[in-house]
Structures are given as C-alpha cells and as structure tokens.
Design an enzyme around this catalytic site. Structure first.
Site, PDB file in Angstrom:
ATOM      1  N   GLN A 128      17.427  16.041  50.207  1.00  0.00           N
ATOM      2  CA  GLN A 128      17.402  14.717  49.690  1.00  0.00           C
ATOM      3  C   GLN A 128      18.354  13.738  50.213  1.00  0.00           C
ATOM      4  O   GLN A 128      19.694  14.379  49.818  1.00  0.00           O
ATOM      5  CB  GLN A 128      17.372  15.075  48.301  1.00  0.00           C
ATOM      6  CG  GLN A 128      17.333  13.639  47.304  1.00  0.00           C
ATOM      7  CD  GLN A 128      17.633  13.968  45.987  1.00  0.00           C
ATOM      8  OE1 GLN A 128      18.162  15.061  45.545  1.00  0.00           O
ATOM      9  NE2 GLN A 128      17.440  12.722  44.887  1.00  0.00           N
ATOM     10  N   SER A 131      22.416  10.023  47.864  1.00  0.00           N
ATOM     11  CA  SER A 131      23.719   9.585  47.319  1.00  0.00           C
ATOM     12  C   SER A 131      24.346   9.255  48.520  1.00  0.00           C
ATOM     13  O   SER A 131      24.297   9.818  49.717  1.00  0.00           O
ATOM     14  CB  SER A 131      24.282  10.868  46.790  1.00  0.00           C
ATOM     15  OG  SER A 131      23.504  11.054  45.546  1.00  0.00           O
ATOM     16  N   SER A 163      22.646  18.288  49.750  1.00  0.00           N
ATOM     17  CA  SER A 163      22.498  20.021  49.699  1.00  0.00           C
ATOM     18  C   SER A 163      21.594  20.327  50.637  1.00  0.00           C
ATOM     19  O   SER A 163      20.438  19.857  50.722  1.00  0.00           O
ATOM     20  CB  SER A 163      21.965  20.468  48.408  1.00  0.00           C
ATOM     21  OG  SER A 163      22.678  19.777  47.318  1.00  0.00           O
ATOM     22  N   GLU A 246      13.660  15.703  39.912  1.00  0.00           N
ATOM     23  CA  GLU A 246      14.806  16.378  39.995  1.00  0.00           C
ATOM     24  C   GLU A 246      15.342  16.787  38.601  1.00  0.00           C
ATOM     25  O   GLU A 246      15.706  17.755  38.400  1.00  0.00           O
ATOM     26  CB  GLU A 246      15.792  15.376  40.488  1.00  0.00           C
ATOM     27  CG  GLU A 246      17.165  15.958  40.767  1.00  0.00           C
ATOM     28  CD  GLU A 246      18.205  14.965  41.611  1.00  0.00           C
ATOM     29  OE1 GLU A 246      17.802  13.678  41.668  1.00  0.00           O
ATOM     30  OE2 GLU A 246      19.106  15.550  42.236  1.00  0.00           O
ATOM     31  N   GLU A 374      27.392  11.960  31.679  1.00  0.00           N
ATOM     32  CA  GLU A 374      27.331  10.367  30.928  1.00  0.00           C
ATOM     33  C   GLU A 374      26.005   9.783  31.228  1.00  0.00           C
ATOM     34  O   GLU A 374      25.466   9.202  30.447  1.00  0.00           O
ATOM     35  CB  GLU A 374      28.381   9.610  31.641  1.00  0.00           C
ATOM     36  CG  GLU A 374      29.910  10.184  31.256  1.00  0.00           C
ATOM     37  CD  GLU A 374      30.316  11.333  31.939  1.00  0.00           C
ATOM     38  OE1 GLU A 374      29.808  11.740  32.830  1.00  0.00           O
ATOM     39  OE2 GLU A 374      31.405  11.877  31.652  1.00  0.00           O
TER      40      GLU A 374
HETATM   41  C1  LIG Z   1      26.091  20.252  43.329  1.00  0.00           C
HETATM   42  C2  LIG Z   1      25.484  18.987  43.756  1.00  0.00           C
HETATM   43  C3  LIG Z   1      24.704  18.862  44.439  1.00  0.00           C
HETATM   44  C4  LIG Z   1      24.221  17.425  44.979  1.00  0.00           C
HETATM   45  N1  LIG Z   1      22.828  17.480  45.930  1.00  0.00           N
HETATM   46  C5  LIG Z   1      22.666  15.935  46.305  1.00  0.00           C
HETATM   47  C6  LIG Z   1      21.562  16.160  47.297  1.00  0.00           C
HETATM   48  O1  LIG Z   1      20.825  17.032  47.798  1.00  0.00           O
HETATM   49  N2  LIG Z   1      21.034  14.775  47.639  1.00  0.00           N
HETATM   50  C7  LIG Z   1      21.685  13.722  47.215  1.00  0.00           C
HETATM   51  O2  LIG Z   1      21.336  12.791  47.447  1.00  0.00           O
HETATM   52  N3  LIG Z   1      22.870  14.020  46.103  1.00  0.00           N
HETATM   53  C8  LIG Z   1      23.232  15.178  45.628  1.00  0.00           C
HETATM   54  N4  LIG Z   1      24.330  15.196  45.012  1.00  0.00           N
HETATM   55  C9  LIG Z   1      24.863  13.830  44.406  1.00  0.00           C
HETATM   56  C10 LIG Z   1      24.724  13.509  42.988  1.00  0.00           C
HETATM   57  O3  LIG Z   1      23.386  13.302  42.690  1.00  0.00           O
HETATM   58  C11 LIG Z   1      26.091  12.500  42.532  1.00  0.00           C
HETATM   59  O4  LIG Z   1      26.998  13.261  42.764  1.00  0.00           O
HETATM   60  C12 LIG Z   1      25.705  12.121  41.166  1.00  0.00           C
HETATM   61  O5  LIG Z   1      24.508  11.412  41.076  1.00  0.00           O
HETATM   62  C13 LIG Z   1      26.814  11.411  40.821  1.00  0.00           C
HETATM   63  O6  LIG Z   1      27.225  10.328  41.591  1.00  0.00           O
HETATM   64  P1  LIG Z   1      28.871  10.104  42.031  1.00  0.00           P
HETATM   65  O7  LIG Z   1      29.404  11.689  42.461  1.00  0.00           O
HETATM   66  O8  LIG Z   1      28.895   9.313  43.180  1.00  0.00           O
HETATM   67  O9  LIG Z   1      29.786   9.857  41.082  1.00  0.00           O
HETATM   68  P2  LIG Z   1      29.830   8.219  40.466  1.00  0.00           P
HETATM   69  O10 LIG Z   1      28.472   7.646  40.190  1.00  0.00           O
HETATM   70  O11 LIG Z   1      30.865   7.601  41.274  1.00  0.00           O
HETATM   71  O12 LIG Z   1      30.080   8.461  38.890  1.00  0.00           O
HETATM   72  C14 LIG Z   1      31.678   8.801  38.727  1.00  0.00           C
HETATM   73  C15 LIG Z   1      31.894   9.006  37.021  1.00  0.00           C
HETATM   74  O13 LIG Z   1      31.570   7.806  36.367  1.00  0.00           O
HETATM   75  C16 LIG Z   1      30.731   8.036  35.465  1.00  0.00           C
HETATM   76  N5  LIG Z   1      29.627   6.944  35.440  1.00  0.00           N
HETATM   77  C17 LIG Z   1      28.902   6.233  36.518  1.00  0.00           C
HETATM   78  N6  LIG Z   1      28.093   5.400  35.760  1.00  0.00           N
HETATM   79  C18 LIG Z   1      28.269   5.528  34.691  1.00  0.00           C
HETATM   80  C19 LIG Z   1      27.571   4.683  33.535  1.00  0.00           C
HETATM   81  N7  LIG Z   1      26.586   3.762  33.916  1.00  0.00           N
HETATM   82  N8  LIG Z   1      27.980   4.993  32.279  1.00  0.00           N
HETATM   83  C20 LIG Z   1      28.760   5.874  31.941  1.00  0.00           C
HETATM   84  N9  LIG Z   1      29.492   6.382  33.057  1.00  0.00           N
HETATM   85  C21 LIG Z   1      29.159   6.271  34.175  1.00  0.00           C
HETATM   86  C22 LIG Z   1      29.941   9.202  36.031  1.00  0.00           C
HETATM   87  O14 LIG Z   1      29.305  10.068  34.932  1.00  0.00           O
HETATM   88  C23 LIG Z   1      31.055  10.007  36.531  1.00  0.00           C
HETATM   89  O15 LIG Z   1      31.774  10.733  35.580  1.00  0.00           O
HETATM   90  C24 LIG Z   1      24.544  16.320  44.541  1.00  0.00           C
HETATM   91  C25 LIG Z   1      25.577  16.481  43.847  1.00  0.00           C
HETATM   92  C26 LIG Z   1      26.368  17.812  43.317  1.00  0.00           C
HETATM   93  C27 LIG Z   1      27.495  17.802  42.527  1.00  0.00           C
END
Ligand SMILES: Cc1cc2nc3c(=O)[nH]c(=O)nc-3n(C[C@H](O)[C@H](O)[C@H](O)COP(=O)(O)OP(=O)(O)OC[C@H]3O[C@@H](n4cnc5c(N)ncnc54)[C@H](O)[C@@H]3O)c2cc1C
Length: 406
Positions: A128, A131, A163, A246, A374
């Site tokens: 997928q 991100s 992933s 998901e 969150e």
């Molecule tokens: C093990 C793992 C597997 C993954 N696999 C995939 C995959 O296969 N494909 C893919 O596309 N993605 C994948 N991801 C990515 C995952 O979807 C994102 O990491 C996740 O959506 C969070 O985005 P970010 O890491 O950019 O954090 P951010 O969105 O930048 O968030 C940073 C912090 O801000 C907080 N925050 C953000 N917005 C808000 C809000 N509106 N209100 C309150 N708090 C907020 C969040 O909770 C977090 O604590 C994976 C992630 C992990 C950890």
C-alpha cells in the site's frame, strides 16, 4: 449482544477446527517469522494456497475469483480458530485486507480478472503506497505527482513506511493529479508494477533488526491509463475503501497476554519475595485483565453485528487503541520481571522465546500504523461520541496554495 455460537455457527466452527487440525503445517522456517527468510516465505505461500483450495482464504469473496463465497461470520470464526495454531506469517494481509478489495470495488473488469485470484492463492503480493514524509495521518496531503502524457501517466515522488514493498509484486498508489483543487479532490489511485523501471525500493532498518518497511521512490515511472483504479480525481473516495478495510484488518492485536505475565510473576522471586506478592504489580495485572475482558466483549459486539448482516461501526477503532497500548505496557513490565534476561532478544535463548521483547518492539509501530492513537481517538470522539469536529483549515483551499513552511 450474543455471547454464544448459534447452532449454525457452532457447526461451522467444528468443521473449521477439524480442517485446521488435519491441515495446519508444522513450522520449519526461522522462529522470528522473518519474511526475508525464503523458507518462511515459501511456507506462507503454501499455506495460503492450501486455504484457497479449501475455500478458507478470503472466505467472503466470490467463488468466481477464488474466494470462499461465504459470510462474514464464517470469516471471523475461521480467524479465531486459525489463531489457535502456529501457522506461517501473513505477507498477504495488506494485499488481501486492503489493496485487492479496493481493486474489486473500484477497478475495471480486466484488472479484477487479472489480479484477484492470484492474490487469493498467495501467488502475488501487494503493498500500500499511501504515506509520504508529509502525508501520514493527513494522507490526503500526498505530493507524489502523476502527470498525464498521452495514453500514459508519468509519476514522480516518494512514499515512506511501505510495508513489504521489498517483496511485493504490485502496489496501490495514491497520487496527486490536480494541485489546483482542494486536497481531497485532486487525488487519483493507480496500481503499479513494483519491478517496473522508475521504482526504487529502499528498506528502512528497524530497532528490532528487521526491515519490514521501506522508502519507495518514483522517477519518471510510466503507467498506462488502464492502471487507474477509479475515476480521475476520485482517489480520496477510492482510498476510503482501503482505509476502512485497514482498521478492521489491523484491529484486535494481541501478543503474549496478562495470563503469561501472571504466571511469570508466580515463578520469579524479587528481593522482597515472589513477584506476585507485590501489590503494585497485582494492581497492574488486574487492570490488564479488565482491559482484555473489555476487548473481548467489544469483539463479541462486532461478531454479533456481523452475524446479523450489519457492518461494524467506527467503534471498531477502540480495539486497536486499547490493545496496542496494553501490549506495550505488559511487555515492558514482563521484561522488567525477567531482569537481566529481559534484554536478550534472540528467541532461541530469551525467556518465553522473546515473546515480550518482540511485543515491546512491535507495539509502538502498531500504535501508529493504520491510524495513530490520536487519530483513532478523534474518530471515536467525533463519530461515536458525537463531539464537535477537529478544526480543518485547509479543507477548501486549492492544494497548491496550502503553505508548506518552505
Ligand atoms: C508498522 C507500520 C507500518 C506501516 N505500513 C504502511 C504501509 O504499508 N503503507 C503506507 O502507506 N503507510 C504505512 N505506514 C504509515 C502510517 O500509515 C503512518 O505512519 C501513520 O498514518 C501516521 O503518519 P505519520 O507517521 O506521518 O505521522 P504524522 O501524521 O506526522 O503524526 C505525527 C504525530 O501527530 C499526531 N497527529 C497528527 N494529526 C493529528 C490530529 N489531527 N489530531 C491529533 N494528533 C494528530 C499523530 O497522532 C502523531 O502522534 C505504516 C506505519 C507503521 C508504523
């Protein structure tokens, strides 16, 4: 809520249990379930094929595409019974749980014919590609660009945390096709061949030692318009199918449970006697027991909705919020109890085959993947409790006019 199997459900459970007892394979690959180990991957594929041939893979999907043609409650019961066996890992989860259902819902007929059956049989694996460095929780802020060029699209940009990209055959990609409209309106979905020229996969090294996810770069990747999944500009609506699947797919979660910590506490002596005599630890174990029971009954609620033919609501977000934190808390305490042995992560030598060590290292990822704590709390607040919506200032602004901080 209904806690008991109906006679029909009980009969199906017996049948599934008997089939699993006769067919579930004995594991021979590395015990850490690493999918980079070819033996493990081969076992995963063989197990998936066997389930597909018996109608136990993708139980609810139509038989014409290799599914079992069954009901949601059957899928839940089979999953519960399969969890009792030490079956091979599941590199197909993202494809079958999210990407292929999106192709089935929004793809064209040729793509359904081409992709669904091989995915069900474990012959092809999907990842997928949503991100990006600046688009995670706010995935609609994706910047990877797809620009029309005759009958093709040319894609440039970067995804992250993908992933399984390093062993995937295909990927479902969300790209920006129109930066002049608000962010949710200028996205389009495509499927891509992960081995095509213009796709570069760079594994990310994790603290566990594994590299389960990757950065993926696109440099002038050329895709045909027929690789579009859904209409141009409709990528956000298309992605909601993936995202809803998901949360259900990640849901539950588990790892070694509170009963294992209790057993450990009954066996381990501290300076003041048996660990289980410590009142602070007893309080923690009681608290985990209450949370685990709450999760169990929430799952019963989902199960009841499914067996009545209803769709589980946003309350299914509760499962992941509670279970991931629970897993992290229990693992940290159990490793403290294991004292100096708690730092050993090799499953061959660590206590309890390093179950808690693995859980501790996986839990932070689980609290982020598929919606952070969150974000899921926002969903529960807004859609379950009916509280006022989060402030969304950029919702109606053209994507190109949203300040980037640069
Ligand atoms: C093990 C793992 C597997 C993954 N696999 C995939 C995959 O296969 N494909 C893919 O596309 N993605 C994948 N991801 C990515 C995952 O979807 C994102 O990491 C996740 O959506 C969070 O985005 P970010 O890491 O950019 O954090 P951010 O969105 O930048 O968030 C940073 C912090 O801000 C907080 N925050 C953000 N917005 C808000 C809000 N509106 N209100 C309150 N708090 C907020 C969040 O909770 C977090 O604590 C994976 C992630 C992990 C950890």
């Amino acid at each position: 809520m209904d806690f008991n199997d109906t006679s029909q459900e009980a009969a199906y459970r017996d049948e599934a249990r008997a089939w699993l007892a006769a067919n579930a394979p004995k594991r021979s690959g590395a015990p850490d379930n690493g999918l980079d180990d070819p033996t493990n991957m081969e076992e995963c594929r063989a197990w998936q094929r066997k389930k597909a041939e018996a109608g136990y893979a993708c139980i609810t999907w139509p038989k014409q595409w290799g599914g079992g043609g069954g009901a949601q409650w059957q899928s839940v019961i089979f999953g519960q019974e399969e969890a009792r066996f030490d079956t091979p890992g599941n590199p197909f989860q993202i494809g079958l749980g999210m990407c292929v259902p999106t192709v089935m819902t929004s793809g064209n007929e040729a793509d359904k014919e081409r992709f669904v059956r091989p995915a069900v049989r474990g012959e092809e694996i999907w990842c997928q590609l949503f991100s990006e460095p600046a688009a995670g929780s706010d995935v609609a802020a994706a910047r990877t660009r797809a620009v029309r060029d005759g009958a093709d699209w040319v894609i440039n940009g970067q995804k992250v945390w993908t992933s399984g990209a390093h062993f995937s055959d295909f990927g479902l990609l969300l790209a920006r096709t129109d930066p002049d409209v608000p962010k949710h309106k200028g996205l389009t979905m495509f499927w891509i061949d992960m081995k095509a020229p213009g796709v570069e996969v760079r594994p990310i090294h994790q603290m566990s030692g594994a590299s389960n996810f990757n950065e993926v770069y696109f440099s002038d990747l050329r895709v045909k318009d027929s690789q579009r999944v859904g209409a141009v500009g409709d990528g956000w609506r298309t992605s909601l199918v993936t995202l809803m699947n998901e949360r259900l797919a990640i849901g539950g979660g588990g790892g070694a449970g509170h009963r294992t910590v209790l057993k450990l506490a009954q066996e381990i002596s501290t300076l003041t006697g048996l660990a289980v005599k410590d009142s602070a630890l007893r309080e923690k174990i009681a608290d985990w027991f209450v949370q685990a029971e709450g999760l169990k009954y929430t799952r019963y609620r989902t199960m009841t909705a499914l067996s009545r033919g209803q769709t589980p609501g946003p309350e299914s977000s509760i499962g992941k919020v509670v279970s991931a934190t629970l897993m992290q808390d229990m693992a940290a305490t159990a490793m403290d109890l294991e004292d100096q042995f708690g730092i050993i992560s090799d499953p061959q030598t660590a206590p309890l085959a390093a179950g808690f060590q693995t859980a501790l290292m996986n839990a932070p990822g689980l609290r982020i993947a598929g919606g952070t704590d969150e974000i899921l709390r926002n969903i529960i607040a807004e859609r379950v409790l009916g509280l006022p919506q989060d402030v969304r200032l950029d919702k109606e602004v053209a994507f190109k006019d949203i300040p980037t901080g640069r």
